[in-house]
Scaffold this active site. Structure first.
Site: not given
Length: 338
Positions: A11, A106, A190, A243, A254-255
């Site tokens: 994405s 990330k 994060k 962020d 998603r996290n």
């Protein structure tokens, strides 16, 4: 008009391809999946990962990694963090001396505790590495929602070149920084805090809990990040608190979504299966804990997330463990006068 290779068709890779094409650049997206490449080329849309976003005529998809890398003004490395090293090994023969690669994923490698740029430098030593980070969900960038990010590079000229390539006056603003180290650590750590925020929401905790997790989370991130060479100012900026806020709060995250499911009783594997995307925080949690232990930095939220994910602690027990810690000052640097 430039030419860009996007290595990774998820994405975020597709959203950045859309942005760059919108800015007038020719973009080649590499996918390992022929069906996915055909979908992008024929339907002008990634219906699974970025539905509703038209991928215009300046975008082509390929499964040929060499053609995606050769003769490009710069490359974007957007594969999930767990695959960065393996894909970089495959790319290396096709990357020219001095080729610019922008890392936009990330994560921290669990086995080596290295950032993504460090992995790229090891596997493609002839390349120049930069990074882009900030509060930037692909779903919103794909819809041209106003967004601000930061791009970091070792050379000021490189950062300003990328700023010019990505930025437009309508919906995408780009700042520059020399602190790639802080950017990458902020973007990785994060995700672990966002898992905790999602767990709290899954348990039915309220706004007070979320605010506490975000505030104490940025404190943990900053302490470790500065100890590892990042700058405190970075953690107070887009790649840090910015962020963190968006990842802890958004249904696009998603996290957060995986954490929510874990808070409701799912295992981390069940949560990842349900989210149907790579949940970077699960992979970064062990690395964050190992870095904290190595550097002697206390990170209670990261510790609790690890115990929940990998050691059988329930999310409710994790929250209780944080609340029952010994009383301490909020900031050790602030003292009362004699």
């Amino acid at each position: 008009m430039g030419t860009v290779g996007v290595i990774g068709s998820g994405s975020w890779g597709c959203a950045l391809a859309h942005l760059l094409a919108y800015n007038g650049h020719n973009v080649t997206i590499w996918s390992f999946d022929p069906a996915e490449a055909d979908m992008i080329n024929n339907d002008r849309e990634h219906k699974d990962k970025l539905p509703g976003v038209t991928l215009g005529s300046l975008i082509d998809a390929t499964t040929d990694l060499e053609s995606a890398c050769r003769e490009k003004d710069f490359l974007i490395m957007s594969t999930p963090s767990v695959f960065v090293r393996s894909v970089a090994k495959q790319m290396a023969p096709f990357v020219a001396d001095g080729q610019l690669i922008v890392s936009v994923s990330k994560g921290i490698e669990e086995s080596s505790l290295k950032t993504l740029s460090e992995q790229l430098e090891e596997e493609i030593p002839q390349a120049e590495i930069a990074a882009l980070s900030g509060p930037s969900h692909a779903e919103e960038v794909g819809r041209n929602v106003p967004t601000a990010v930061v791009v970091g590079a070792k050379e000021k000229e490189t950062a300003e070149y990328l700023q010019n390539m990505f930025m437009n006056g309508e919906f995408f603003r780009v700042y520059t920084t020399p602190d790639m180290r802080g950017m990458e650590l902020g973007g990785s750590l994060k995700n672990v805090i966002a898992l905790a925020a999602g767990m709290a929401d899954g348990l039915g905790c309220g706004d007070n809990t979320k605010a506490a997790l975000i505030t104490r989370g940025i404190h943990e991130m900053s302490r470790l990040g500065v100890k590892l060479g990042g700058k405190a100012e970075t953690f107070a900026g887009l790649a840090g608190i910015g962020d963190l806020i968006v990842t802890c709060s958004s249904n696009h995250s998603r996290n957060h979504n995986a954490g929510y499911l874990i808070g409701q009783g799912a295992t981390y594997q069940e949560a990842m299966d349900e989210v149907k995307m790579v949940v970077e925080g699960v992979y970064s949690a062990k690395a964050a804990r190992a870095l904290a232990e190595r550097e002697g930095v206390t990170m209670p939220i990261v510790e609790a997330v690890n115990r929940i994910l990998f050691e059988g602690m329930s999310a409710a027990e994790g929250v209780k463990s944080l609340m029952m810690r010994d009383p301490v000052k909020e900031n050790a640097q602030l003292t009362w006068g004699d």
